[in-house]
Design a protein around this motif. Structure first.
Motif, short mmCIF file in Angstrom:
data_model
loop_
_atom_site.label_atom_id
_atom_site.label_comp_id
_atom_site.label_asym_id
_atom_site.label_seq_id
_atom_site.Cartn_x
_atom_site.Cartn_y
_atom_site.Cartn_z
N ALA A 136 0.79 -1.22 0.00
CA ALA A 136 0.00 0.00 0.00
C ALA A 136 0.83 1.28 0.00
O ALA A 136 0.50 2.23 -0.74
N PRO A 137 1.90 1.40 0.82
CA PRO A 137 2.65 2.67 0.82
C PRO A 137 3.31 3.02 -0.51
O PRO A 137 3.68 4.17 -0.72
N HIS A 138 3.44 2.04 -1.39
CA HIS A 138 4.13 2.27 -2.66
C HIS A 138 3.17 2.52 -3.82
O HIS A 138 3.60 2.65 -4.97
N LEU A 139 1.86 2.56 -3.54
CA LEU A 139 0.86 2.75 -4.58
C LEU A 139 0.08 4.04 -4.32
O LEU A 139 -0.06 4.46 -3.18
N PRO A 140 -0.46 4.67 -5.38
CA PRO A 140 -1.22 5.92 -5.21
C PRO A 140 -2.55 5.67 -4.50
O PRO A 140 -3.45 5.02 -5.04
N GLY A 141 -2.67 6.19 -3.28
CA GLY A 141 -3.85 5.96 -2.46
C GLY A 141 -5.16 6.39 -3.10
O GLY A 141 -6.13 5.62 -3.11
N PRO A 142 -5.27 7.62 -3.63
CA PRO A 142 -6.54 8.06 -4.22
C PRO A 142 -7.02 7.16 -5.35
O PRO A 142 -8.21 6.87 -5.46
N ARG A 143 -6.10 6.71 -6.20
CA ARG A 143 -6.52 5.83 -7.30
C ARG A 143 -7.00 4.49 -6.79
O ARG A 143 -7.95 3.90 -7.32
N LEU A 144 -6.35 3.98 -5.74
CA LEU A 144 -6.81 2.72 -5.14
C LEU A 144 -8.22 2.87 -4.60
O LEU A 144 -9.07 1.98 -4.78
N GLN A 145 -8.48 3.98 -3.93
CA GLN A 145 -9.80 4.20 -3.34
C GLN A 145 -10.87 4.33 -4.42
O GLN A 145 -11.98 3.79 -4.28
N VAL A 146 -10.56 5.03 -5.49
CA VAL A 146 -11.53 5.18 -6.58
C VAL A 146 -11.78 3.83 -7.26
O VAL A 146 -12.92 3.48 -7.58
N GLY A 147 -10.71 3.06 -7.48
CA GLY A 147 -10.88 1.73 -8.05
C GLY A 147 -11.74 0.84 -7.18
O GLY A 147 -12.61 0.11 -7.67
N PHE A 148 -11.52 0.89 -5.84
CA PHE A 148 -12.33 0.12 -4.91
C PHE A 148 -13.79 0.56 -4.97
O PHE A 148 -14.71 -0.26 -4.94
N ALA A 149 -14.02 1.88 -5.07
CA ALA A 149 -15.39 2.40 -5.13
C ALA A 149 -16.12 1.90 -6.37
O ALA A 149 -17.28 1.47 -6.30
N LEU A 150 -15.46 1.96 -7.51
CA LEU A 150 -16.10 1.52 -8.75
C LEU A 150 -16.37 0.02 -8.73
O LEU A 150 -17.43 -0.44 -9.17
N LEU A 151 -15.42 -0.76 -8.18
CA LEU A 151 -15.63 -2.21 -8.07
C LEU A 151 -16.80 -2.52 -7.14
O LEU A 151 -17.65 -3.36 -7.46
N SER A 152 -16.88 -1.82 -6.00
CA SER A 152 -17.96 -2.06 -5.04
C SER A 152 -19.31 -1.71 -5.65
O SER A 152 -20.28 -2.45 -5.48
N ALA A 153 -19.37 -0.58 -6.36
CA ALA A 153 -20.63 -0.18 -6.98
C ALA A 153 -21.07 -1.19 -8.03
O ALA A 153 -22.25 -1.55 -8.11
N GLY A 154 -20.12 -1.68 -8.83
CA GLY A 154 -20.46 -2.68 -9.84
C GLY A 154 -20.97 -3.97 -9.23
O GLY A 154 -21.97 -4.55 -9.69
N VAL A 155 -20.31 -4.44 -8.18
CA VAL A 155 -20.74 -5.66 -7.50
C VAL A 155 -22.11 -5.47 -6.87
O VAL A 155 -22.97 -6.37 -6.91
N ALA A 156 -22.35 -4.30 -6.27
CA ALA A 156 -23.64 -4.03 -5.64
C ALA A 156 -24.78 -4.05 -6.66
O ALA A 156 -25.84 -4.64 -6.41
N LEU A 157 -24.55 -3.43 -7.81
CA LEU A 157 -25.58 -3.43 -8.85
C LEU A 157 -25.82 -4.84 -9.38
O LEU A 157 -26.97 -5.23 -9.67
N PHE A 158 -24.75 -5.62 -9.50
CA PHE A 158 -24.90 -7.02 -9.93
C PHE A 158 -25.74 -7.81 -8.93
O PHE A 158 -26.62 -8.60 -9.31
N LEU A 159 -25.46 -7.61 -7.64
CA LEU A 159 -26.22 -8.32 -6.60
C LEU A 159 -27.70 -7.94 -6.64
O LEU A 159 -28.58 -8.79 -6.49
N LEU A 160 -27.97 -6.63 -6.82
CA LEU A 160 -29.36 -6.20 -6.90
C LEU A 160 -30.07 -6.84 -8.09
O LEU A 160 -31.20 -7.31 -7.98
N GLY A 161 -29.39 -6.83 -9.25
CA GLY A 161 -29.98 -7.43 -10.43
C GLY A 161 -30.21 -8.92 -10.27
O GLY A 161 -31.27 -9.46 -10.65
N ARG A 162 -29.25 -9.60 -9.66
CA ARG A 162 -29.38 -11.04 -9.45
C ARG A 162 -30.46 -11.38 -8.43
O ARG A 162 -31.18 -12.37 -8.58
N THR A 163 -30.61 -10.54 -7.42
CA THR A 163 -31.59 -10.80 -6.37
C THR A 163 -33.02 -10.59 -6.88
O THR A 163 -33.92 -11.37 -6.54
N TRP A 164 -33.21 -9.57 -7.68
CA TRP A 164 -34.57 -9.22 -8.10
C TRP A 164 -34.91 -9.67 -9.51
O TRP A 164 -36.03 -9.43 -9.98
N ALA A 165 -33.97 -10.31 -10.19
CA ALA A 165 -34.25 -10.78 -11.55
C ALA A 165 -35.32 -11.87 -11.51
O ALA A 165 -35.27 -12.76 -10.66
#
Length: 266
Positions: free
Chosen positions: A237-266
């Motif tokens: 972690a100390p050797h990687l750009p923190g803001p980009r890691l956080q944004v990447g985590f946010a986008l991944l989490s949002a994508g997984v959440a939308l997938f779960l919603l679609g799978r649950t209510w499909a």
């Protein structure tokens, strides 16, 4: 077995790179990746996140970053409220639980995207604001007022409830709450959150096991791999750009959440 180990490594790595909030991906990895139900995945995710967070907390304690009095207060309330969440998980329908989990993930994904704006105000402007919990300029320690104690107790209680019910660890709630209501710096916030997550998650695991849940052999491999991933993440972690890691985590989490919603209510 191999798939569970790979998912465990990935979750531990994300947890180590992004802080306590990364543990929210543990349940989706088991539900989507291995096809488990939420009640089946919850105790494994809790123990994996709890032990992995404990490794990170030990590192924070060694460096003097953990506000351990605040962590113990929040963890105590979290452990007390987690059995209520475990009970709710056994009562509520699976579709309701999955929907609540997806909403929690979407909420967690918004924090890193807004951190840029928060960071801009993290200097003198933040110091001028009177928050519920403030550090003493003389000692550098928290000033333990009634308002501060009630705030930390509330954070711990809600975190424990969600941890027991959804197996999310609670870091996604603790970190932004600390940023909102205290003037503690981010590196100390993450370290303190990891200790709370470790204590509450492990406590909630025992509550889930006492309610009849069990951990399979694949789950044990997932847990062990997540600890290895956490160690690698904390080193990297100390050797990687923190803001980009956080944004990447946010986008991944949002994508997984939308997938779960679609799978649950499909």
């Amino acid at each position: 077995m191999l798939l569970g180990t790979l998912f465990g490594l990935a979750i531990g790595l994300v947890l180590g790179l992004t802080g306590a909030g990364g543990g929210i991906l543990a349940v989706p990895a088991l539900v989507i990746g291995l096809g488990w139900s939420l009640p089946q995945a919850t105790p494994v995710a809790l123990l994996a996140v709890g032990l992995a967070a404990a490794l990170g907390a030990v590192d924070g304690l060694r460096k003097g970053l953990v506000r351990w009095r605040a962590a113990l207060l929040m963890a105590t309330l979290g452990v007390l409220f987690s059995p209520l969440g475990v009970h709710a998980a056994h009562v509520l329908p699976q579709k309701t639980l999955m929907t609540l989990f997806a909403i929690a993930m979407l909420a967690a994904s918004t924090r890193p995207l807004l951190q840029g704006r928060a960071s801009a105000n993290d200097g003198a402007g933040q110091q001028a604001l009177e928050k519920n919990c403030m550090l003493s300029p003389q000692t550098g320690r928290l000033r333990w007022t009634r308002r501060c104690a009630m705030t930390l107790a509330g954070i711990g209680s809600v975190s424990g409830l969600l941890t027991g019910m959804l197996g999310v660890g609670g870091g996604f709630l603790i970190v932004p709450a600390f940023r909102q209501w205290t003037d503690i710096r981010m590196h100390s916030v993450v370290a303190t959150s990891l200790l709370v997550v470790a204590l509450v998650s492990i406590g909630a695991t025992f509550s889930a096991l006492g309610a009849g849940a069990h951990i399979s052999r694949v789950g044990a491999f997932f847990i062990g791999a997540s600890m290895i991933g956490m160690a690698c993440g904390r080193v990297t972690a100390p050797h990687l750009p923190g803001p980009r890691l956080q944004v990447g985590f946010a986008l991944l989490s949002a994508g997984v959440a939308l997938f779960l919603l679609g799978r649950t209510w499909a």
